[in-house]
Design an enzyme around this catalytic site. Structure first.
Site, PDB file in Angstrom:
ATOM      1  N   GLU A   1      28.240  17.911 -19.492  1.00 43.10           N
ATOM      2  CA  GLU A   1      26.899  18.266 -19.969  1.00 43.10           C
ATOM      3  C   GLU A   1      26.446  19.594 -19.379  1.00 43.10           C
ATOM      4  O   GLU A   1      26.481  19.779 -18.154  1.00 43.10           O
ATOM      5  CB  GLU A   1      25.899  17.174 -19.552  1.00 43.10           C
TER       6      GLU A   1
ATOM      7  N   ARG B   1      31.938  12.493 -19.336  1.00 43.90           N
ATOM      8  CA  ARG B   1      30.886  13.246 -20.028  1.00 43.90           C
ATOM      9  C   ARG B   1      30.846  14.628 -19.402  1.00 43.90           C
ATOM     10  O   ARG B   1      31.021  14.764 -18.181  1.00 43.90           O
ATOM     11  CB  ARG B   1      29.526  12.540 -19.907  1.00 43.90           C
TER      12      ARG B   1
ATOM     13  N   GLU C   1      26.168  17.538 -24.475  1.00 38.29           N
ATOM     14  CA  GLU C   1      26.786  16.571 -23.579  1.00 38.29           C
ATOM     15  C   GLU C   1      27.633  15.513 -24.289  1.00 38.29           C
ATOM     16  O   GLU C   1      27.313  14.336 -24.262  1.00 38.29           O
ATOM     17  CB  GLU C   1      25.710  15.881 -22.728  1.00 38.29           C
TER      18      GLU C   1
ATOM     19  N   HIS D   1      14.151  14.486 -20.890  1.00 38.72           N
ATOM     20  CA  HIS D   1      14.250  14.328 -22.343  1.00 38.72           C
ATOM     21  C   HIS D   1      12.948  14.899 -22.872  1.00 38.72           C
ATOM     22  O   HIS D   1      11.942  14.197 -22.992  1.00 38.72           O
ATOM     23  CB  HIS D   1      14.426  12.855 -22.732  1.00 38.72           C
TER      24      HIS D   1
ATOM     25  N   HIS E   1      23.729   4.464 -18.076  1.00 41.84           N
ATOM     26  CA  HIS E   1      22.676   4.753 -17.101  1.00 41.84           C
ATOM     27  C   HIS E   1      22.901   4.026 -15.778  1.00 41.84           C
ATOM     28  O   HIS E   1      21.990   3.453 -15.186  1.00 41.84           O
ATOM     29  CB  HIS E   1      21.293   4.437 -17.691  1.00 41.84           C
TER      30      HIS E   1
ATOM     31  N   HIS F   1      19.754  16.686 -26.140  1.00 39.11           N
ATOM     32  CA  HIS F   1      18.316  16.453 -26.263  1.00 39.11           C
ATOM     33  C   HIS F   1      17.608  17.711 -25.810  1.00 39.11           C
ATOM     34  O   HIS F   1      18.196  18.554 -25.120  1.00 39.11           O
ATOM     35  CB  HIS F   1      17.894  15.246 -25.409  1.00 39.11           C
TER      36      HIS F   1
ATOM     37  N   ASP G   1       0.816  -1.218   0.000  1.00 36.70           N
ATOM     38  CA  ASP G   1       0.000   0.000   0.000  1.00 36.70           C
ATOM     39  C   ASP G   1       0.852   1.272   0.000  1.00 36.70           C
ATOM     40  O   ASP G   1       0.393   2.337   0.400  1.00 36.70           O
ATOM     41  CB  ASP G   1      -0.979  -0.010   1.184  1.00 36.70           C
TER      42      ASP G   1
HETATM   43 MG    MG Z   1      22.211  14.139 -18.065  1.00 42.05          MG
HETATM   44 ZN    ZN Z   2      21.095  14.886 -20.629  1.00 43.88          ZN
END
Ligand code: MG
Ligand code: ZN
Length: 434
Positions: free
Chosen positions: A402, A400, A379, A356, A238, A349, A35
């Site tokens: 970004e 990366r 990025e 996104h 990810h 993006h 719940d």
């Molecule tokens: Mg990102």
């Molecule tokens: Zn991004």
């Protein structure tokens, strides 16, 4: 946000309808276990037009309707339930707070809604998003069709609302830009706190905790689950486990963003957990940084969507050759997509209420042209998973960088510029918390 903002959006939306009626619905509450429910986050399309953040609500927009175009179905007030789960708008609240011209109890929608569909030509509804609701809408349509012999006509044309709505959401208005700026400021605080916490021997989740604590201190939370990826984990795009213990010599890739007023920040920074890049890490970092600078330079009105990506790929591919990861002429390596082994995603993006965000990337004319008010991420990255032909000193490096860029009249405004990014700046920001 000012109710007038939502009213203005509804007006602009209805101006683009060919008459008829639009049905939009709130997203349902999702169960987490037994719940326990997931924290409720309104559907961006629904909230964008209504300002309504309650589950179980349905909105109708009927331009030209005499009694007023904006009808809401909402949960009724219920003191016993509100004692447990908090305040509800109720019928009066839907009219007073949200400006509905008419409001009805959601429990009566099956009886009350079909008459709104009588004698209208177009039904605007996003079929395919909520299967349960799809079935009910089909049922309402059939109710109207069943009355054909009494001279009632059902809508003949069903139009996806997204064509209008997502094009509107793609171009950010003043109030959205203000929300984006605030989301980016809070995101910046989070990243600085994360950098300060990173150190060999600490766990990735300690950095995550510092970042998300900063978000909470501003009364908000993340816009997507934070990626805190040290060492080779950075090569998993990810990665959200965030459970590894960081070691001296690791790079840490952090992709995290705060949400403010349902607007997303989305930023990645990569830094050495000791506060000092190794020479090989620094070489790689400089390449990604140069690729990002080149890409951001192409974010300007009139340029096509893919120009920043193409620019980044050129710099990255040249970098892969310089690092000894690839051999051959850069143009041929690009043509053969050899760079994709180390750079497998696009360079950005759309960004907005959804991380996104919605909006087409192409139109009939090819990749679409950038316009002031569009908001996008830039990025580029470099992900060198250990494997054949990878020099040992480069193996496991994942980077990366970004930032969030708003297209302006003359170029772009980097909303996340305040977050340390130059090599010396990130080295100085790391490990300040003892
Ligand atoms: Mg990102
Ligand atoms: Zn991004």
């Amino acid at each position: 946000m000012d109710p007038a903002t939502f009213a203005a959006r509804r007006t602009r939306f209805m101006e683009q309808m060919e008459g008829g009626i639009a049905i939009l619905a709130a997203t349902p509450v999702r169960p987490r276990n037994r719940d326990v429910e997931y924290p409720y986050r309104p559907d961006s399309d629904f909230f964008y037009l209504t300002g309504c953040d309650e589950p179980e609500a349905v909105a109708l927009l009927a331009p030209g309707r005499e009694e007023g175009p904006f009808v809401l179905f909402v949960r009724e007030r219920d003191p016993a339930k509100e004692q447990w789960t908090g305040h509800r708008l109720g019928i009066d609240g839907a009219m007073e707070a949200l400006g509905a011209d008419e409001a009805h109890p959601i429990g009566e929608i099956d009886d009350l809604l079909p008459p709104y569909l009588e004698d209208v030509t177009h039904l605007y509804y996003p079929f395919g998003r909520q299967p349960e609701l799809d079935r009910r809408v089909a049922g309402w349509l059939n109710r109207v069709r069943a009355r054909a012999r009494s001279g009632v006509r059902a809508p003949r044309v069903v139009v996806d609302v997204e064509a209008i709505l997502h094009e509107m959401r793609l171009i950010k208005g003043e109030e959205e830009v203000a929300a984006a700026r605030r989301a980016c400021e809070i995101t910046a605080d989070g990243h600085r706190a994360g950098m300060a916490t990173a150190a060999p021997g600490r766990f990735e989740y300690e950095v995550q905790a510092a970042i998300e604590t900063a978000f909470l201190r501003h009364g908000t939370t993340w816009s997507y689950p934070s990626i805190v990826a040290s060492g080779e984990n950075a090569c998993t795009l990810h990665y959200v486990d965030n459970r590894r213990r960081m070691a001296a010599g690791d790079l840490l890739l952090v992709d995290a963003g705060a949400e403010f007023d349902l607007f997303a920040g989305d930023v990645t920074r990569t830094y050495p957990v000791t506060g000092r890049f190794t020479p090989a890490q620094r070489d790689c970092y400089e390449i990604v940084l140069a690729a990002q600078a080149e890409a951001i330079g192409r974010v300007r009105p009139g340029n096509r969507w893919d120009e920043p990506h193409t620019a980044a790929v050129e710099v990255l591919t040249q970098g892969m050759v310089d690092l000894g990861l690839l051999t051959g002429p850069v143009a041929e390596l690009i043509e053969a997509e050899a760079y994709k082994r180390f750079y497998m995603h696009r360079t950005g993006h759309w960004l907005g209420m959804d991380v996104h965000d919605v909006g087409d990337y192409r139109d009939d004319d090819g990749w679409r042209r950038l316009r002031p008010g569009m908001l996008l991420t830039v990025e580029p990255g470099l992900y060198i998973a250990p494997g054949d032909g990878v020099p040992p000193e480069l193996a496991g490096i994942g980077i990366r960088i970004e930032d969030d860029c708003l297209v302006t009249e003359t170029g772009c405004d980097i909303l996340t510029e305040a977050i340390p990014k130059l090599p010396e700046a990130v080295e100085a920001a790391v490990g300040q918390v003892s």
